[in-house]
Design an enzyme around this catalytic site. Sequence first.
Site, PDB file in Angstrom:
ATOM      1  N   ASN A 299       9.409  35.402  20.481  1.00  0.00           N
ATOM      2  CA  ASN A 299      10.186  35.913  19.352  1.00  0.00           C
ATOM      3  C   ASN A 299       9.325  36.334  18.163  1.00  0.00           C
ATOM      4  O   ASN A 299       9.713  37.229  17.411  1.00  0.00           O
ATOM      5  CB  ASN A 299      11.180  34.834  18.903  1.00  0.00           C
ATOM      6  CG  ASN A 299      11.786  35.150  17.558  1.00  0.00           C
ATOM      7  OD1 ASN A 299      12.651  36.009  17.430  1.00  0.00           O
ATOM      8  ND2 ASN A 299      11.336  34.449  16.517  1.00  0.00           N
TER       9      ASN A 299
ATOM     10  N   TYR B 179       5.340  48.834  14.480  1.00  0.00           N
ATOM     11  CA  TYR B 179       6.419  47.971  14.969  1.00  0.00           C
ATOM     12  C   TYR B 179       7.137  48.608  16.154  1.00  0.00           C
ATOM     13  O   TYR B 179       7.357  47.968  17.186  1.00  0.00           O
ATOM     14  CB  TYR B 179       7.396  47.695  13.830  1.00  0.00           C
ATOM     15  CG  TYR B 179       8.567  46.822  14.216  1.00  0.00           C
ATOM     16  CD1 TYR B 179       8.414  45.444  14.318  1.00  0.00           C
ATOM     17  CD2 TYR B 179       9.818  47.375  14.465  1.00  0.00           C
ATOM     18  CE1 TYR B 179       9.487  44.632  14.654  1.00  0.00           C
ATOM     19  CE2 TYR B 179      10.896  46.573  14.808  1.00  0.00           C
ATOM     20  CZ  TYR B 179      10.724  45.202  14.900  1.00  0.00           C
ATOM     21  OH  TYR B 179      11.790  44.403  15.249  1.00  0.00           O
TER      22      TYR B 179
ATOM     23  N   ILE C  91      19.112  42.835  11.904  1.00  0.00           N
ATOM     24  CA  ILE C  91      19.636  41.488  11.722  1.00  0.00           C
ATOM     25  C   ILE C  91      19.266  41.013  10.315  1.00  0.00           C
ATOM     26  O   ILE C  91      18.165  41.271   9.837  1.00  0.00           O
ATOM     27  CB  ILE C  91      19.045  40.523  12.777  1.00  0.00           C
ATOM     28  CG1 ILE C  91      19.260  41.073  14.191  1.00  0.00           C
ATOM     29  CG2 ILE C  91      19.654  39.138  12.622  1.00  0.00           C
ATOM     30  CD1 ILE C  91      20.709  41.216  14.606  1.00  0.00           C
TER      31      ILE C  91
ATOM     32  N   ALA D  57       6.073  50.975  18.191  1.00  0.00           N
ATOM     33  CA  ALA D  57       5.175  51.062  19.341  1.00  0.00           C
ATOM     34  C   ALA D  57       5.054  49.716  20.043  1.00  0.00           C
ATOM     35  O   ALA D  57       5.069  49.627  21.277  1.00  0.00           O
ATOM     36  CB  ALA D  57       3.800  51.555  18.900  1.00  0.00           C
ATOM     37  N   SER D  58       4.955  48.644  19.252  1.00  0.00           N
ATOM     38  CA  SER D  58       4.816  47.313  19.855  1.00  0.00           C
ATOM     39  C   SER D  58       6.071  46.898  20.605  1.00  0.00           C
ATOM     40  O   SER D  58       5.989  46.279  21.673  1.00  0.00           O
ATOM     41  CB  SER D  58       4.483  46.281  18.770  1.00  0.00           C
ATOM     42  OG  SER D  58       5.582  46.057  17.898  1.00  0.00           O
ATOM     43  N   LYS D  59       7.237  47.229  20.075  1.00  0.00           N
ATOM     44  CA  LYS D  59       8.480  46.834  20.732  1.00  0.00           C
ATOM     45  C   LYS D  59       8.748  47.675  21.985  1.00  0.00           C
ATOM     46  O   LYS D  59       9.318  47.168  22.965  1.00  0.00           O
ATOM     47  CB  LYS D  59       9.648  46.929  19.753  1.00  0.00           C
ATOM     48  CG  LYS D  59       9.574  45.918  18.618  1.00  0.00           C
ATOM     49  CD  LYS D  59       9.546  44.486  19.128  1.00  0.00           C
ATOM     50  CE  LYS D  59       9.578  43.464  18.003  1.00  0.00           C
ATOM     51  NZ  LYS D  59       9.586  42.070  18.486  1.00  0.00           N
TER      52      LYS D  59
ATOM     53  N   SER E 293      13.543  45.019  20.328  1.00  0.00           N
ATOM     54  CA  SER E 293      14.307  45.643  19.246  1.00  0.00           C
ATOM     55  C   SER E 293      14.898  46.946  19.761  1.00  0.00           C
ATOM     56  O   SER E 293      14.315  47.607  20.628  1.00  0.00           O
ATOM     57  CB  SER E 293      13.387  45.933  18.053  1.00  0.00           C
ATOM     58  OG  SER E 293      14.034  46.770  17.105  1.00  0.00           O
TER      59      SER E 293
END
Length: 251
Positions: free
Chosen positions: A90, A156, A189, A158-160, A142
């Site tokens: 997470n 962010y 969220i 690209a990482s997800k 995400s």
Amino acid sequence: MQTFEDQVVLITGAGRGIGKAIAQAFAQQAAIVAANDITPVNLEPTVAEITASGGRAQAYVVDIAKRLPCFGMVEQILHDWGRIDILINNAAVEPHAPLLEMDEWDWQRTLDVNLSGPFYLTQAVGRAMREQGGGCIVNIASIAGRAFGLRNRAAYVASKMGLIGLTRTAALELAPYNIRVNAVCPGVIETEMTAALRQDEGMMQSWLASIPLGRLGKPEDVVGLVLFLCSPAAAYINGQAINVDGGKVMS
């Protein structure tokens, strides 16, 4: 008997937001929570709240962006509890900067935490699960890693996207060892991480207009799906990336 009674659950980024809500939910189901975060500031209160309510939890302060600490933490958890039944990847960071101005450190740090960390832990925990006969891994990705980008969040996103790809490949390779791997893809969220994004009134108005349920999500909205995916009821679900976004219309 509760669904997760006596199962050992490693949750990264458990000090706040979605991770904290997941840790509390597993503890309420009588699981043993191995709670990880990079700092004890948020993590120790989370563990204290769980234990005060009769749950079992222990803090493991480690930077998951680095391989050796990840492997060391897994070894410590195995020493403390004897097994790891569930891994929830997470922990995440989300720097805010236009693509043409993003600092190299922010780019690399985001990939290290959001993608390399889950890789290291999937390796280390996956090997333990293989020896013990199975387990379950859930990656918190995400919807930004699905069909669209997100302004000023290049690292962010690209990482997800990479995390979803890792999920599907790990599911394929680990299935013969009775290890299921799935991803949960939340929308926006209401957590500390999304505070800056939510301050953009124009973006939020547009975002809310595309959500049939008409509201942003709360950490508790993600918990139910995570628990389900880790339960026997989801025994035939593997390699999936499932949205928790209020039915947002993709653009």
